[in-house]
Every structure is written in structure tokens, then in C-alpha cells.
Design a protein around this motif. Structure first.
Motif, PDB file in Angstrom:
ATOM      1  N   CYS A 222       0.855  -1.176   0.000  1.00 51.27           N
ATOM      2  CA  CYS A 222       0.000   0.000   0.000  1.00 51.27           C
ATOM      3  C   CYS A 222       0.894   1.231   0.000  1.00 51.27           C
ATOM      4  CB  CYS A 222      -0.912   0.021   1.217  1.00 51.27           C
ATOM      5  SG  CYS A 222      -1.908  -1.478   1.393  1.00 51.27           S
ATOM      6  N   GLY A 226      -2.067   5.803   0.503  1.00 51.60           N
ATOM      7  CA  GLY A 226      -3.113   5.022   1.147  1.00 51.60           C
ATOM      8  C   GLY A 226      -3.859   4.091   0.215  1.00 51.60           C
ATOM      9  N   LYS A 227      -3.395   3.954  -1.022  1.00 53.24           N
ATOM     10  CA  LYS A 227      -4.019   3.065  -1.991  1.00 53.24           C
ATOM     11  C   LYS A 227      -3.214   1.778  -2.136  1.00 53.24           C
ATOM     12  CE  LYS A 227      -7.187   6.098  -3.038  1.00 53.24           C
ATOM     13  NZ  LYS A 227      -8.612   5.863  -2.651  1.00 53.24           N
ATOM     14  N   VAL A 228      -3.910   0.683  -2.408  1.00 52.41           N
ATOM     15  CA  VAL A 228      -3.232  -0.587  -2.644  1.00 52.41           C
ATOM     16  C   VAL A 228      -2.644  -0.562  -4.048  1.00 52.41           C
ATOM     17  CG1 VAL A 228      -3.481  -3.082  -2.812  1.00 52.41           C
ATOM     18  CG2 VAL A 228      -4.775  -1.816  -1.090  1.00 52.41           C
ATOM     19  N   ARG A 268      -8.676  -5.514  -0.726  1.00 49.98           N
ATOM     20  CA  ARG A 268      -8.234  -4.180  -1.162  1.00 49.98           C
ATOM     21  C   ARG A 268      -9.041  -3.094  -0.451  1.00 49.98           C
ATOM     22  NH1 ARG A 268      -8.657  -1.873  -7.414  1.00 49.98           N
ATOM     23  NH2 ARG A 268      -7.547   0.114  -7.071  1.00 49.98           N
ATOM     24  N   GLU A 272      -7.554  -0.226   2.273  1.00 49.11           N
ATOM     25  CA  GLU A 272      -7.714   1.210   2.009  1.00 49.11           C
ATOM     26  C   GLU A 272      -8.623   1.866   3.043  1.00 49.11           C
ATOM     27  OE1 GLU A 272      -8.828   1.635  -2.094  1.00 49.11           O
ATOM     28  OE2 GLU A 272      -6.827   1.045  -2.821  1.00 49.11           O
ATOM     29  N   ASP A 273      -9.610   1.132   3.540  1.00 49.10           N
ATOM     30  CA  ASP A 273     -10.499   1.685   4.565  1.00 49.10           C
ATOM     31  C   ASP A 273      -9.755   1.952   5.872  1.00 49.10           C
ATOM     32  OD1 ASP A 273     -12.644   1.646   2.866  1.00 49.10           O
ATOM     33  OD2 ASP A 273     -13.572  -0.152   3.711  1.00 49.10           O
ATOM     34  N   GLY A 275      -6.622   2.612   6.109  1.00 48.40           N
ATOM     35  CA  GLY A 275      -5.529   3.550   5.878  1.00 48.40           C
ATOM     36  C   GLY A 275      -4.150   2.928   5.979  1.00 48.40           C
TER      37      GLY A 275
END
Length: 411
Positions: A222, A226-228, A268, A272-273, A275
Motif C-alpha cells: 500500500c 493510502g491506496k493498494v 483491497r 484502504e479503509d 488507511g
């Protein structure tokens, strides 16, 4: 070519796998800062033991050791890329982010996020909140373990909630994970554990039936945004059998048909939820009774066997470097190539893997040369390392025969 210095925390097989990834992609030798030098990182050209500090897990010592290391190196002109290879080091990095950031570049979650997910009972609460399945679970404490009740039948899995604390305790017949078939076994195991220095909670869990190849292992990276950016799902063929190795994988298969799009999308969204930033590793098992994947744990780092991702053609080091040092937008990738990763010799896999279809696939990949051994790298050959590697591989036959199927309080 980009100039930087990887600094890896630890000296186990995970460290060697990460160092091999850095060397393969960038031709750079990694420095290791560790409590002691384990055999995986001895007599190697890929890892340079920079600092050995037995008290490295002490907060003050941890910060001082790393800052002293950075000041002794040209950190302003050659970026130092800090990589945790153990749960405890990720916690320390998160706790001391402000002291480390002037000297090191790294990808690490916020401290509370790590604490919320690294402790197993907290992780299961997060799973419940995000609609992820996990085995029926209860906990016991050092105060109530003798009278603990759980809402499922034997056999019962028993494991520590606090992995770093359990790693540092000692008692006869200690195992990473125990399996109790009845109340008498449960009483003996829990009494032994709480007779040691470990006094945190224990996880009591229903046993999910099925061989080792029903397990799945997921590694993810990640980004700082904060994105995979990367997900790689592997199918373990066999687990290690030694007391300290139970739950570690001996062989992993990567293949497009292993990927489950719905599962990967849920994972995923979860990452992302919450963080998450940096590497994450999940162990789970497919429950044929319900058709669901049941999550066991999340490690706040790449897994010990995560070199299987690099071996499949998705170099783990590249995603970290391109994100943290180069600031590239690497998008989102799901690993989907076919390969075989092993840390045990193929002969052990062939003897103990019961699924003949999977065994045929492993044999084909081996014949095609599409396999990788975690601790054997042709660029790292030497007489001393070669002799050690040969002995360790031969020892797998003895260890597996001795401990196969033994998850009780005996040798």
C-alpha cells in the motif's frame, strides 16, 4: 541508476528474501540492523551485517542505534530506505516516526493502525466491522484460562494474541501454534504457556478442517497515498512442521486460477479503509463447509515467504522504491503469473503433499525451471554458504519426519 541504501531490520529468511529482491532489481547489497545474526544471513554477499544490537527492541536503543547508523553514512546524498522485517520493528518504526524521518525513507502505517491490526483479537474485531470472515474465536487471559469456555467444539487452536511477546518467551515444548484435541490437552498447553513470561491474551479458535493446501497467503503493498498498489495471492502446498515453524510455509504455488477476484477486492477495500501504508501479509484458509476464506492474522510487514511474489515476477522491492523514493504512480497490479516457491527441498514436498493434481503442477513448474528456492541464489554462491544450504535442506527431511502433524505439547 538510482542511488540508495536498503536498511533491513532483522536477519531471518524474510530479510534474506527482501535483500535478494533489492539485489535482483537494483544490484544493491542491503545493510541489516539486527539483534543477532541468524543463519539465513550468514556467509552471504547480498546482506551486509551493519549493526548487531541485542537490545534493539528497546525503544531508546532502537532510535539511538538507527540514528547513529544514519549519521555514520551519507544519508543526505544516498537515501536510506528503512524496511521492517518483523512485527515488533514495524511498531517501533511507527512509534518513533518523528525521530526517524529526518534520516530514513520508509512506508509505515500510523501507530494506532498497527496496534489495532497486529494484535489478533483487535484484528478479528476489524474483520467483523468490515464483513470479513474469520474462524469462531474466543480469548482467555492469565487470570481465567483454567475456567475459560468457548462456543465451539474441540479440537481447538491455541495461539498468542501478542506475537512479539510470545516470540520472546520460553517454556518446554513451545510451539508457534498448538492444537488441543480435548480439555486435558487444553489445560496442559495453557498452563505451560502461562508458566512462562508470556502473560498476554491467548486466542482460542475453532479448527478449520483441510490440508495445508487449503491455506492462502496474501501479500500487498500500500502506497504513501493510502491506496493498494500490489496484491499477490499464493496457495501454500505444505507448511513447515518444526515447533517454531508451524504456520510458516514450505512451498507456495502462484497461478492465475488461484486468484479470487471477489476476495481480492474485499481485501483491497479493507486495506484502504483502515488507511494501511507499506507492506501487509495475511494468512487465511478456505473453509469448504461454508465456501468462505477465513482470515487468521495480518502481519504488518511482508511475509516470511514473501519472496514468492518476487519469484513470480513482481519484485516486492520495486513497488517500495518507486513509491517512496521515486514518487511514481504505480497504479494497481494483481500478480497473475505461474511459479513455484520453496524453502523446503522438493523431495519433502513430493513426499508430504497429498493432492496429486497440485503435485503434478509443482512437478511441471520444476521441470520448466519456473521455481525459486528462498535461500538459494546463484549470484550468492560460495563454499561456506553452499555447505550450509546443503545441510539445511537435508535436515528438512529429518525435521519433517520427526514433527509432521505434531501440534501438541510434546516433541
Amino acid at each position: 541508476m538510482l542511488k540508495f541504501q536498503p536498511v533491513l531490520l532483522g536477519s531471518d529468511a524474510n530479510v534474506y528474501g527482501m535483500a535478494r529482491s533489492f539485489y535482483t532489481q537494483y544490484g544493491v547489497v542491503s545493510d541489516a540492523v539486527c539483534k543477532g545474526v541468524l543463519v539465513a544471513c550468514r556467509n552471504t554477499r547480498l546482506v551486509r551485517i551493519a549493526v548487531v544490537e541485542p537490545d534493539l527492541e528497546n525503544d531508546e536503543v532502537f532510535v539511538r542505534t538507527l540514528v547513529d547508523y544514519a549519521k555514520a553514512h551519507d544519508y543526505k546524498n544516498c537515501p536510506l530506505l528503512l524496511v521492517s522485517c518483523a512485527d515488533g520493528y514495524t511498531i517501533l518504526m511507527a512509534r518513533h516516526r518523528q525521530e526517524l524521518e529526518p534520516y530514513f525513507h520508509f512506508a509505515c502505517p500510523e501507530l494506532q493502525t498497527v496496534l489495532d491490526l497486529d494484535i489478533k483479537d483487535n484484528f478479528y474485531k476489524a474483520c467483523a466491522a468490515h464483513g470479513l470472515s474469520y474462524p469462531k474465536t474466543a480469548t482467555c487471559t492469565a487470570r481465567n484460562y483454567k475456567n475459560a469456555e468457548f462456543p465451539f467444539d474441540f479440537p481447538v487452536i491455541i495461539k498468542a494474541s501478542n506475537s512479539p511477546a510470545y516470540w520472546n518467551c520460553s517454556f518446554p515444548h513451545k510451539k508457534k501454534v498448538f492444537l488441543a484435541h480435548d480439555r486435558a490437552e487444553y489445560d496442559a498447553i495453557t498452563t505451560a504457556i502461562y508458566g512462562s513470561s508470556y502473560q498476554d491474551d491467548l486466542i482460542l479458535q475453532e479448527y478449520i478442517p483441510g490440508d495445508d493446501n487449503c491455506m492462502r497467503v496474501l501479500n500487498a503493498y500500500c502506497g504513501l497515498d493510502g491506496k493498494v498498489h500490489l496484491m499477490a495471492l499464493g496457495r501454500p502446498l505444505l507448511e513447515e512442521q518444526t515447533p517454531e515453524g508451524i504456520g510458516n510455509y514450505a512451498a507456495i504455488l502462484s497461478a492465475p486460477e488461484i486468484n479470487d477476484p471477489a476476495l481480492l477486492e474485499r481485501m483491497r477495500a479493507f486495506l484502504e479503509d483502515v488507511g494501511w501504508v507499506g507492506y501487509a501479509n495475511f494468512d487465511m484458509k478456505f473453509d469448504a463447509r461454508t465456501g468462505e476464506y477465513k482470515l487468521f492474522e495480518m502481519n504488518p510487514r511482508q511475509g516470511r515467504s514473501s519472496y514468492f511474489v518476487t519469484a513470480a515476477g513482481y519484485n516486492l522491492a520495486r513497488w517500495l522504491v518507486e513509491d517512496v523514493l521515486e514518487g511514481k504512480d504505480t497504479g494497481f497490479t494483481i500478480a497473475d503469473s505461474e511459479s513455484l516457491w520453496m524453502i523446503a527441498p522438493y523431495g519433502v514436498i513430493r513426499k508430504y503433499l497429498k493432492d496429486q493434481t497440485l503435485l503434478a503442477t509443482a512437478a511441471r513448474l520444476k521441470k520448466q525451471g519456473r521455481c525459486a528456492h528462498q535461500l538459494y541464489c546463484k549470484e550468492d554462491r560460495s563454499l561456506k554458504r553452499g555447505l550450509w544450504y546443503l545441510r539445511s535442506q537435508l535436515n528438512y527431511y529429518r525435521k519433517t519426519a520427526r514433527y509432521y502433524g505434531n501440534k501438541g505439547l510434546t516433541d
